[in-house]
Design a protein around this motif. Structure first.
Motif, PDB file in Angstrom:
ATOM      1  N   ALA A   1       6.327  -3.176   0.875  1.00 16.62           N
ATOM      2  CA  ALA A   1       7.720  -2.883   0.525  1.00 16.62           C
ATOM      3  C   ALA A   1       8.672  -3.964   1.010  1.00 16.62           C
ATOM      4  O   ALA A   1       9.808  -4.058   0.525  1.00 16.62           O
ATOM      5  CB  ALA A   1       8.127  -1.533   1.107  1.00 16.62           C
ATOM      6  N   ASP A   2       8.245  -4.787   1.934  1.00 19.57           N
ATOM      7  CA  ASP A   2       9.097  -5.872   2.440  1.00 19.57           C
ATOM      8  C   ASP A   2       9.309  -6.897   1.329  1.00 19.57           C
ATOM      9  O   ASP A   2       8.349  -7.384   0.729  1.00 19.57           O
ATOM     10  CB  ASP A   2       8.414  -6.525   3.640  1.00 19.57           C
TER      11      ASP A   2
ATOM     12  N   ARG B   1       1.717   0.252   2.588  1.00 20.76           N
ATOM     13  CA  ARG B   1       2.912   0.434   1.752  1.00 20.76           C
ATOM     14  C   ARG B   1       4.146  -0.165   2.432  1.00 20.76           C
ATOM     15  O   ARG B   1       5.002  -0.759   1.777  1.00 20.76           O
ATOM     16  CB  ARG B   1       3.142   1.917   1.480  1.00 20.76           C
ATOM     17  N   THR B   2       4.241  -0.024   3.754  1.00 20.95           N
ATOM     18  CA  THR B   2       5.371  -0.579   4.505  1.00 20.95           C
ATOM     19  C   THR B   2       5.394  -2.102   4.391  1.00 20.95           C
ATOM     20  O   THR B   2       6.444  -2.706   4.172  1.00 20.95           O
ATOM     21  CB  THR B   2       5.283  -0.161   5.984  1.00 20.95           C
ATOM     22  N   VAL B   3       4.234  -2.712   4.518  1.00 21.85           N
ATOM     23  CA  VAL B   3       4.166  -4.173   4.426  1.00 21.85           C
ATOM     24  C   VAL B   3       4.509  -4.628   3.014  1.00 21.85           C
ATOM     25  O   VAL B   3       5.264  -5.584   2.809  1.00 21.85           O
ATOM     26  CB  VAL B   3       2.770  -4.676   4.849  1.00 21.85           C
TER      27      VAL B   3
ATOM     28  N   ALA C   1       0.005   4.296   4.477  1.00 19.39           N
ATOM     29  CA  ALA C   1       1.414   4.119   4.849  1.00 19.39           C
ATOM     30  C   ALA C   1       1.691   2.739   5.445  1.00 19.39           C
ATOM     31  O   ALA C   1       2.682   2.102   5.058  1.00 19.39           O
ATOM     32  CB  ALA C   1       1.854   5.225   5.803  1.00 19.39           C
ATOM     33  N   PRO C   2       0.866   2.207   6.373  1.00 17.81           N
ATOM     34  CA  PRO C   2       1.159   0.863   6.891  1.00 17.81           C
ATOM     35  C   PRO C   2       1.097  -0.215   5.808  1.00 17.81           C
ATOM     36  O   PRO C   2       1.914  -1.129   5.792  1.00 17.81           O
ATOM     37  CB  PRO C   2       0.076   0.628   7.948  1.00 17.81           C
TER      38      PRO C   2
ATOM     39  N   GLY D   1      -3.887   1.806   9.478  1.00 16.91           N
ATOM     40  CA  GLY D   1      -3.260   2.749  10.400  1.00 16.91           C
ATOM     41  C   GLY D   1      -4.113   3.253  11.536  1.00 16.91           C
ATOM     42  O   GLY D   1      -3.633   3.996  12.377  1.00 16.91           O
TER      43      GLY D   1
END
Length: 97
Positions: free
Chosen positions: A83-84, A79-81, A76-77, A63
């Motif tokens: 989560a895909d 976790r976003t990746v 957070a970044p 991030g």
């Protein structure tokens, strides 16, 4: 000529000492201290670029990317990746192929 040893210098004076190449003891100590720097310098020169490269890769992944407004490190970044739903399949394909 029987009785002569091969490789023995018959003309050398008895007091001649073999040259060691180290020089006087003071210079030998200085030389050793100077040469002791090279292993450390070699490790630093090999490890520093790798460490800087890893840091420059991990910072945006976590991030920190000031050009895009990310000025705080967070997970957070990542976790976003993760989560895909396509990421596990892509990782599996990369590991197998």
């Amino acid at each position: 000529m029987p009785g002569r040893s091969v490789g023995v210098c018959q003309n050398a004076p008895a007091s001649a000492a073999p040259a060691s190449g180290d020089g006087p003891p003071v210079l030998a100590g200085r030389r050793r201290r100077a040469l002791a720097v090279f292993p450390t310098a070699t490790v630093v020169l090999f490890v520093a670029p790798v460490a800087l490269g890893l840091g420059a890769t991990l910072a945006p992944a976590l991030g920190y990317f000031p050009a895009l407004g990310g000025t705080v490190l967070s997970l957070a970044p990542l976790r976003t990746v993760l989560a895909d739903p396509a990421v596990p399949a892509a990782a599996g394909i990369s590991l197998v192929s």
